[in-house]
Motif scaffolding. Structure first.
Motif, mmCIF file in Angstrom:
data_model
loop_
_atom_site.group_PDB
_atom_site.id
_atom_site.type_symbol
_atom_site.label_atom_id
_atom_site.label_comp_id
_atom_site.label_asym_id
_atom_site.label_seq_id
_atom_site.Cartn_x
_atom_site.Cartn_y
_atom_site.Cartn_z
ATOM 1 N N ALA A 46 105.986 6.018 93.038
ATOM 2 C CA ALA A 46 106.347 5.062 92.421
ATOM 3 C C ALA A 46 108.001 5.037 91.961
ATOM 4 O O ALA A 46 108.581 5.860 91.880
ATOM 5 N N LEU A 47 108.552 3.830 92.161
ATOM 6 C CA LEU A 47 109.746 3.519 91.714
ATOM 7 C C LEU A 47 110.022 2.479 90.930
ATOM 8 O O LEU A 47 109.720 1.135 91.211
ATOM 9 N N ARG A 48 110.143 2.715 89.565
ATOM 10 C CA ARG A 48 110.213 1.682 88.518
ATOM 11 C C ARG A 48 109.001 0.614 88.712
ATOM 12 O O ARG A 48 108.945 -0.634 88.784
ATOM 13 N N SER A 49 107.928 1.215 88.531
ATOM 14 C CA SER A 49 106.472 0.577 88.765
ATOM 15 C C SER A 49 106.104 -0.068 90.153
ATOM 16 O O SER A 49 105.300 -1.019 90.120
ATOM 17 N N GLN A 50 107.061 0.183 90.999
ATOM 18 C CA GLN A 50 106.561 -0.209 92.375
ATOM 19 C C GLN A 50 106.322 0.960 93.364
ATOM 20 O O GLN A 50 106.807 1.869 93.261
ATOM 21 N N ALA A 51 105.168 0.518 94.074
ATOM 22 C CA ALA A 51 104.561 1.468 95.003
ATOM 23 C C ALA A 51 105.518 1.638 96.202
ATOM 24 O O ALA A 51 105.819 0.689 96.828
ATOM 25 N N LEU A 52 105.650 2.804 96.746
ATOM 26 C CA LEU A 52 106.566 3.193 97.905
ATOM 27 C C LEU A 52 105.480 3.899 98.659
ATOM 28 O O LEU A 52 104.963 4.798 98.422
ATOM 29 N N THR A 53 105.363 3.585 99.923
ATOM 30 C CA THR A 53 104.709 4.519 101.165
ATOM 31 C C THR A 53 105.818 5.516 101.231
ATOM 32 O O THR A 53 107.058 5.081 102.028
ATOM 33 N N VAL A 54 105.406 6.689 101.347
ATOM 34 C CA VAL A 54 106.359 7.864 101.797
ATOM 35 C C VAL A 54 106.147 8.108 103.064
ATOM 36 O O VAL A 54 105.066 8.644 103.504
ATOM 37 N N ILE A 55 107.173 7.909 104.092
ATOM 38 C CA ILE A 55 107.217 8.286 105.347
ATOM 39 C C ILE A 55 108.148 9.773 105.530
ATOM 40 O O ILE A 55 109.108 9.845 105.335
ATOM 41 N N ASP A 56 107.460 10.579 106.269
ATOM 42 C CA ASP A 56 108.083 11.854 106.668
ATOM 43 C C ASP A 56 108.479 11.528 108.012
ATOM 44 O O ASP A 56 107.892 11.312 108.997
ATOM 45 N N CYS A 57 109.801 11.410 108.091
ATOM 46 C CA CYS A 57 110.689 10.956 109.489
ATOM 47 C C CYS A 57 110.547 11.966 110.423
ATOM 48 O O CYS A 57 110.310 11.531 111.764
ATOM 49 N N ARG A 58 110.399 13.217 110.272
ATOM 50 C CA ARG A 58 110.161 14.162 111.347
ATOM 51 C C ARG A 58 108.737 13.865 112.121
ATOM 52 O O ARG A 58 108.685 13.765 113.344
ATOM 53 N N LYS A 59 107.803 13.747 111.232
ATOM 54 C CA LYS A 59 106.420 13.559 111.925
ATOM 55 C C LYS A 59 106.437 12.217 112.328
ATOM 56 O O LYS A 59 105.515 11.886 113.485
ATOM 57 N N ALA A 60 107.069 11.319 111.825
ATOM 58 C CA ALA A 60 107.002 9.770 112.404
ATOM 59 C C ALA A 60 107.609 9.908 113.748
ATOM 60 O O ALA A 60 107.177 8.776 114.709
ATOM 61 N N LEU A 61 108.498 10.559 113.946
ATOM 62 C CA LEU A 61 109.062 11.078 115.441
ATOM 63 C C LEU A 61 108.299 11.749 116.411
ATOM 64 O O LEU A 61 108.436 11.606 117.674
ATOM 65 N N GLY A 62 107.186 12.240 115.745
ATOM 66 C CA GLY A 62 106.277 12.868 116.550
ATOM 67 C C GLY A 62 106.701 14.587 116.756
ATOM 68 O O GLY A 62 106.566 15.411 117.497
ATOM 69 N N LEU A 63 107.559 14.924 115.622
ATOM 70 C CA LEU A 63 108.379 16.060 115.757
ATOM 71 C C LEU A 63 107.464 17.128 114.921
ATOM 72 O O LEU A 63 106.789 16.510 113.852
ATOM 73 N N ASP A 64 107.641 18.478 114.802
ATOM 74 C CA ASP A 64 107.165 19.346 113.918
ATOM 75 C C ASP A 64 107.739 19.192 112.455
ATOM 76 O O ASP A 64 109.119 18.604 112.500
ATOM 77 N N PRO A 65 106.935 19.362 111.628
ATOM 78 C CA PRO A 65 107.784 19.264 110.082
ATOM 79 C C PRO A 65 108.804 20.201 109.783
ATOM 80 O O PRO A 65 108.767 21.347 110.841
#
Length: 146
Positions: A46-65
């Motif tokens: 949450a950011l100031r009562s707004q929900a944010l979807t958290v994206i792991d950019c390494r995994k979004a690229l298909g790379l190892d964490p």
């Protein structure tokens, strides 16, 4: 050109996010996992009562964490009226572009080819420009499975 870019690092590559697309850089607090979500979605926060979807950019690229701690900050972007917090390895600085984007030459791999829109020169060195909707869509294998 002289556009402002938020300079980040993902998997050893310097990446530029157009500052106009970045609403803020936040200290990432607690992340709540979302059951049955794809692996590249770390959860929500949450950011100031707004929900944010958290994206792991390494995994979004298909790379190892990343094998060790990443920057505790995240870049907040809004795509198609939805807000996301992008987990990157490091948020470096704000810099200005010193060239127009050029073609991305080989050597980065298919993961990067899918999301890189060009290579730019900045005041702190070269960087890949990223297509944020493609990054947020997750790895190609996820897109094919959907």
């Amino acid at each position: 050109m002289n556009d402002l870019m938020v300079m980040t690092e993902i998997a050893g590559c310097r990446c530029g996010l157009p500052a106009s697309d970045v609403a803020s850089v936040i200290d990432l607090g607690a992340i709540t996992p979302v059951p049955s979500s794809p692996d590249f979605i770390a959860g929500i926060t949450a950011l100031r009562s707004q929900a944010l979807t958290v994206i792991d950019c390494r995994k979004a690229l298909g790379l190892d964490p990343k094998p060790f701690e990443t920057d505790s900050r995240a870049a907040v972007v809004t795509i198609a009226s939805h807000s996301y917090a992008l987990i990157v390895d490091k948020i470096e600085d704000i810099s200005t572009t010193q060239s127009e984007p050029t073609e991305v030459t080989g050597g980065f791999g298919p993961e990067w080819t899918r999301i890189a829109t060009g290579m730019i020169e900045t005041a702190i060195g070269p960087a890949l420009m990223l297509d944020l909707p493609s990054l947020i869509a997750g790895p190609e294998k996820f897109g094919e499975a959907a």
